[in-house]
Write a protein that holds these residues in place. Structure first.
Motif, mmCIF file in Angstrom:
data_model
loop_
_atom_site.group_PDB
_atom_site.id
_atom_site.type_symbol
_atom_site.label_atom_id
_atom_site.label_comp_id
_atom_site.label_asym_id
_atom_site.label_seq_id
_atom_site.Cartn_x
_atom_site.Cartn_y
_atom_site.Cartn_z
ATOM 1 N N THR A 97 10.205 -3.041 84.738
ATOM 2 C CA THR A 97 8.958 -2.900 83.995
ATOM 3 C C THR A 97 8.022 -1.834 84.562
ATOM 4 O OG1 THR A 97 8.100 -4.688 85.326
ATOM 5 C CG2 THR A 97 8.917 -5.252 83.137
ATOM 6 N N GLY A 98 8.471 -1.114 85.573
ATOM 7 C CA GLY A 98 7.562 -0.201 86.243
ATOM 8 C C GLY A 98 7.307 1.124 85.551
ATOM 9 N N PHE A 99 6.914 1.087 84.277
ATOM 10 C CA PHE A 99 6.607 2.323 83.556
ATOM 11 C C PHE A 99 5.292 2.180 82.821
ATOM 12 C CE2 PHE A 99 11.142 1.213 82.976
ATOM 13 C CZ PHE A 99 11.644 2.033 83.962
ATOM 14 N N HIS A 100 4.548 3.273 82.713
ATOM 15 C CA HIS A 100 3.370 3.263 81.866
ATOM 16 C C HIS A 100 3.862 3.339 80.420
ATOM 17 C CE1 HIS A 100 -0.312 4.359 79.910
ATOM 18 N NE2 HIS A 100 -0.984 4.208 81.035
ATOM 19 N N PRO A 101 3.467 2.374 79.574
ATOM 20 C CA PRO A 101 4.026 2.333 78.222
ATOM 21 C C PRO A 101 3.663 3.568 77.381
ATOM 22 C CG PRO A 101 2.219 0.764 78.466
ATOM 23 C CD PRO A 101 2.541 1.268 79.840
ATOM 24 N N GLY A 102 2.595 4.256 77.752
ATOM 25 C CA GLY A 102 2.172 5.409 76.967
ATOM 26 C C GLY A 102 2.753 6.732 77.445
ATOM 27 N N ARG A 103 3.561 6.676 78.488
ATOM 28 C CA ARG A 103 4.130 7.908 79.041
ATOM 29 C C ARG A 103 5.602 7.951 78.670
ATOM 30 N NH1 ARG A 103 2.617 7.372 84.540
ATOM 31 N NH2 ARG A 103 0.603 8.260 84.040
ATOM 32 N N ASN A 107 8.504 12.207 81.293
ATOM 33 C CA ASN A 107 7.293 12.468 82.072
ATOM 34 C C ASN A 107 7.151 11.485 83.235
ATOM 35 O OD1 ASN A 107 6.323 14.777 80.862
ATOM 36 N ND2 ASN A 107 5.280 13.632 79.239
ATOM 37 N N HIS A 108 7.609 10.251 83.023
ATOM 38 C CA HIS A 108 7.610 9.279 84.121
ATOM 39 C C HIS A 108 8.414 9.842 85.295
ATOM 40 C CE1 HIS A 108 7.922 5.510 86.298
ATOM 41 N NE2 HIS A 108 9.232 5.635 86.309
ATOM 42 N N THR A 111 6.623 12.752 87.085
ATOM 43 C CA THR A 111 5.572 12.401 88.049
ATOM 44 C C THR A 111 6.188 12.018 89.398
ATOM 45 O OG1 THR A 111 5.503 10.058 87.433
ATOM 46 C CG2 THR A 111 4.026 11.504 86.234
ATOM 47 N N ARG A 139 7.893 7.426 74.048
ATOM 48 C CA ARG A 139 7.058 6.699 74.997
ATOM 49 C C ARG A 139 7.800 5.464 75.492
ATOM 50 N NH1 ARG A 139 1.521 5.595 73.717
ATOM 51 N NH2 ARG A 139 1.966 4.896 71.623
ATOM 52 N N SER B 7 1.497 15.486 91.346
ATOM 53 C CA SER B 7 1.980 14.269 90.691
ATOM 54 C C SER B 7 0.825 13.511 90.033
ATOM 55 C CB SER B 7 2.682 13.381 91.726
ATOM 56 O OG SER B 7 3.054 12.151 91.161
ATOM 57 N N LEU B 10 -0.214 15.239 86.901
ATOM 58 C CA LEU B 10 0.792 14.954 85.864
ATOM 59 C C LEU B 10 0.572 13.567 85.265
ATOM 60 C CD1 LEU B 10 4.300 16.204 87.055
ATOM 61 C CD2 LEU B 10 3.234 16.610 84.837
ATOM 62 N N LYS B 11 0.286 12.586 86.135
ATOM 63 C CA LYS B 11 0.066 11.224 85.647
ATOM 64 C C LYS B 11 -1.085 11.206 84.652
ATOM 65 C CE LYS B 11 1.712 8.924 89.761
ATOM 66 N NZ LYS B 11 1.289 8.391 91.064
ATOM 67 N N THR B 14 -0.182 13.182 81.211
ATOM 68 C CA THR B 14 0.996 12.793 80.432
ATOM 69 C C THR B 14 0.779 11.502 79.635
ATOM 70 O OG1 THR B 14 1.918 11.781 82.422
ATOM 71 C CG2 THR B 14 2.751 13.955 81.817
ATOM 72 N N THR B 15 -0.458 11.026 79.578
ATOM 73 C CA THR B 15 -0.738 9.950 78.628
ATOM 74 C C THR B 15 -1.847 10.457 77.699
ATOM 75 O OG1 THR B 15 -2.506 8.830 79.837
ATOM 76 C CG2 THR B 15 -0.260 8.212 80.387
ATOM 77 N N ARG B 16 -2.101 9.683 76.653
ATOM 78 C CA ARG B 16 -3.087 10.141 75.664
ATOM 79 C C ARG B 16 -4.517 9.991 76.166
ATOM 80 N NH1 ARG B 16 -0.520 7.606 70.202
ATOM 81 N NH2 ARG B 16 -0.452 5.760 71.494
ATOM 82 N N HIS B 90 0.918 -1.594 85.432
ATOM 83 C CA HIS B 90 2.269 -1.289 84.957
ATOM 84 C C HIS B 90 3.280 -1.182 86.095
ATOM 85 C CE1 HIS B 90 0.450 -0.849 81.104
ATOM 86 N NE2 HIS B 90 -0.333 0.116 81.524
ATOM 87 N N LYS B 91 2.834 -1.553 87.292
ATOM 88 C CA LYS B 91 3.719 -1.592 88.468
ATOM 89 C C LYS B 91 4.333 -0.238 88.805
ATOM 90 C CE LYS B 91 4.804 -6.444 87.789
ATOM 91 N NZ LYS B 91 5.809 -7.413 87.407
ATOM 92 N N THR B 92 3.671 0.849 88.419
ATOM 93 C CA THR B 92 4.183 2.164 88.815
ATOM 94 C C THR B 92 3.772 2.481 90.243
ATOM 95 O OG1 THR B 92 2.231 3.163 87.803
ATOM 96 C CG2 THR B 92 4.238 3.145 86.494
#
Lengths: 332, 265
Positions: A97-103, A107-108, A111, A139, B7, B10-11, B14-16, B90-92
């Motif tokens: 689950t370690g992803f930003h849902p909007g990316r 791109n994940h 980064t 996404r 990085s 980029l984070k 890379t989102t809206r 989001h556990k990134t």
């Protein structure tokens, strides 16, 4: 088991993992308790235990994400934080689950690549390797569980690491995906890499792994090569004159021995055993394949000693229900 | 360090979130500039003829050009919270610390990137508000550039945005629940602090010695806007800057210190 496992670490690129008397206590709760084992290069090691056994905590300590209460977890003789090139040495996929849902998936990975000093061209390479280049521009929030697993695996492979650590990699994969993963890991191990995969299901990984480490309640239960632990494959026979049948089997190149009132033979070819007995003029009273000792051992672990389920036999129905709910909340 | 900073950029891009925020900042700059210019020049001299001191043209221009900042710094506060909060949510954060296990470096990179993001957004906001504001003041018959002190104010408005982004970073770490962190951060800045300011206004000593050190009051001091007339003491522009920077250093520092030690589970 399509290819022969690489014995004794034929590769030079793999690095050894050493866990030595590792413990993690959360208050009075011993999540990991004096755990010691080693993972050898060029082999796939399965790290098994029931849910809540301390697998994920152990892996997170190995990767410097959780600090141990005591003991050490070393990769190539170093802690993860002290590796000269962490991403180039170890690749890890810990959570689906370690992803930003909007990316987007691509791109994940970019980064992560940027932070580890890996060029963007490698991102495309790993997406090809894991088979998701087409979906990579969507996404990540819309990904299926299987896609997430592949994206996690892509991230782990970015640095072309010598050591691969995968937490429940088969979770959420369809049978096709599991077969693909098995071949893929076998290929990577064949290149001499060290591979450690955790699972709570023996059946999920037993065809994939060379070595096995089983833990329960944060402690080591057993470890060693699969071939030794599973006690070989064999069958169980009952007849009127065991000694004569053992002699007849020896002529047919099958070793056998008496165990209690029956014979245990080192073959699963039941037809051969039957034919030999017929030729020797001996009756067959019983002839069946022997259950793997390993499976029995693991079954007893998941059934009995799982601390989340309380002591066996002493649970009333409602308590058991609560315990099972508790287990769902806990994470290996 | 440069890799980690790249990085972090980029984070963000890379989102809206980034263009949503950019639009919000430019829009608030334009709207508030137009609104304040109109209110200050057209309405206020008639409604408060005697009770207020005559308005200085410099304060007027400062207030018009930085009108959008009242919303802008809250947006940067939000960006600061999200830059770390979304990593927890989001556990990134696991991937971040695996790619760079030197946590102090990874987190300082976040702080540096946030300063850069604040400056970029601030420049957008300045371009929009000075263009629209100068036009408005000209039309309303007021001097659009009475002094070069305005240049200082505009530069300091970038500092204000950067500082609030860092305050957000600190809060985002100290309150790991992203939604709670956002509600608390914006709630304190926008609701709790004005109420406290209002309440302390009835207590002479606090009005003279405490209120000026509150973050929003310090922000007003830095950009030298028109006094809201509470009679409370106000810091000089550099005093306000120091107070704001202290808030950022303490909150972001505490957060980073904690995140370097904490277990990531």
């Amino acid at each position: 088991m399509t290819t022969t496992p690489t014995r004794n670490g034929s590769g030079v690129r793999g690095k050894r993992i050493e866990i030595d008397r590792l413990s993690k206590h959360f208050g009075a709760f011993k999540a990991v308790d004096e755990l010691s084992f080693a993972v050898e290069p060029g082999r796939i090691t399965g790290f098994l235990g029931p849910n809540g056994a301390g697998k994920t905590t152990t892996l997170r300590m190995l990767l410097g994400l959780i600090s141990p209460t005591s003991g050490t977890a070393l990769i190539d003789g170093q802690t993860y934080a002290h590796l000269a090139d962490p991403a180039g040495t170890v690749g890890a996929a810990l959570e689906a689950t370690g992803f930003h849902p909007g990316r987007s998936g691509r791109n994940h990975l970019r980064t992560i690549a940027a932070a580890a000093g890996i060029p963007d061209s490698r991102v495309d390479q790993v997406l090809e390797l894991t088979g998701i280049p087409a979906a990579a521009d969507q996404r990540a929030g819309g990904y299926s569980m299987g896609m997430r697993q592949r994206l996690g695996l892509s991230a782990a492979l970015l640095g072309d690491p010598d050591v691969l650590i995968l937490d429940e990699p088969a979770n959420g994969l369809d049978p096709e995906g599991i077969r693909w993963l098995r071949g893929f890991l076998r290929h990577l191990a064949g290149e001499g890499r060290t591979i450690l995969i955790s699972s709570h299901m023996l059946s999920e990984v037993e065809q994939t792994i060379d070595d096995l480490v089983i833990i329960a309640n944060g402690r080591l239960v057993t470890s060693g090569p699969m071939a030794d632990l599973s006690g070989g494959h064999g069958c169980q026979i009952r007849t009127s004159d065991p000694d004569r049948l053992i002699g007849a089997l020896r002529i047919a190149d099958v070793t056998a021995r008496v165990e209690g009132d029956h014979i245990v033979a080192d073959t699963t070819d039941l037809r051969l055993v039957g034919d030999v007995a017929l030729r020797a003029g001996l009756p067959i009273w019983e002839l069946r394949e022997k259950n793997s000792e390993l499976e029995k051992l693991y079954f007893s672990l998941t059934e009995g000693t799982n601390r989340n389920l309380g002591s066996p036999g002493a649970v009333s129905a409602p308590a058991e229900r609560d315990a099972i709910t508790g287990q769902e909340g806990a994470n290996g | 360090m440069l890799r980690a900073i790249r990085s972090e950029f980029l984070k963000y891009f890379t989102t809206r979130l980034w263009w949503g925020m950019a639009i919000a900042i430019v829009a608030s700059a334009v709207l508030f500039t137009v609104f304040f210019a109109f209110v200050f020049v057209e309405l206020m001299p008639e409604t408060t003829p005697d009770t207020m001191p005559p308005m200085e043209p410099v304060q007027l221009a400062n207030s018009v050009y930085t009108a959008g900042l009242q919303v802008g710094y809250l947006l940067l506060l939000t960006i600061g919270v999200l830059q770390i909060g979304s990593e927890y949510r989001h556990k990134t954060i696991t991937a971040t610390f695996l790619a760079n296990p030197r946590r102090m470096q990874a987190l300082l990179a976040k702080a540096v990137a946030l300063v850069g993001i604040a400056i970029l957004n601030g420049l957008l906001s300045i371009v929009a508000s000075t263009a629209v504001g100068a036009l408005m003041l000209q039309l309303l018959g007021s001097d659009p550039w009475p002094s070069n002190e305005i240049l200082r104010t505009l530069a300091l408005s970038l500092l204000v945005l950067a500082v609030w982004a860092l305050i957000g970073l600190g809060i985002g770490i100290l309150i790991p629940n992203q939604v709670a962190a956002l509600l608390i951060a914006v709630g304190v800045a926008w609701i709790v602090e004005p109420l406290v300011t209002f309440g302390l206004g009835f207590w002479e000593w606090a009005a003279q010695n405490v209120v000026q050190y509150l973050p929003t009051q310090a922000t007003s001091a830095v950009i030298n806007t028109i006094d809201s007339g509470t009679g409370a003491a106000r810091l000089s522009w550099w005093g306000g800057s120091l107070v704001l920077v202290a808030y950022a250093l303490v909150l972001a520092g505490l957060g980073i210190w904690r995140a370097t030690r904490e277990d990531v589970g």
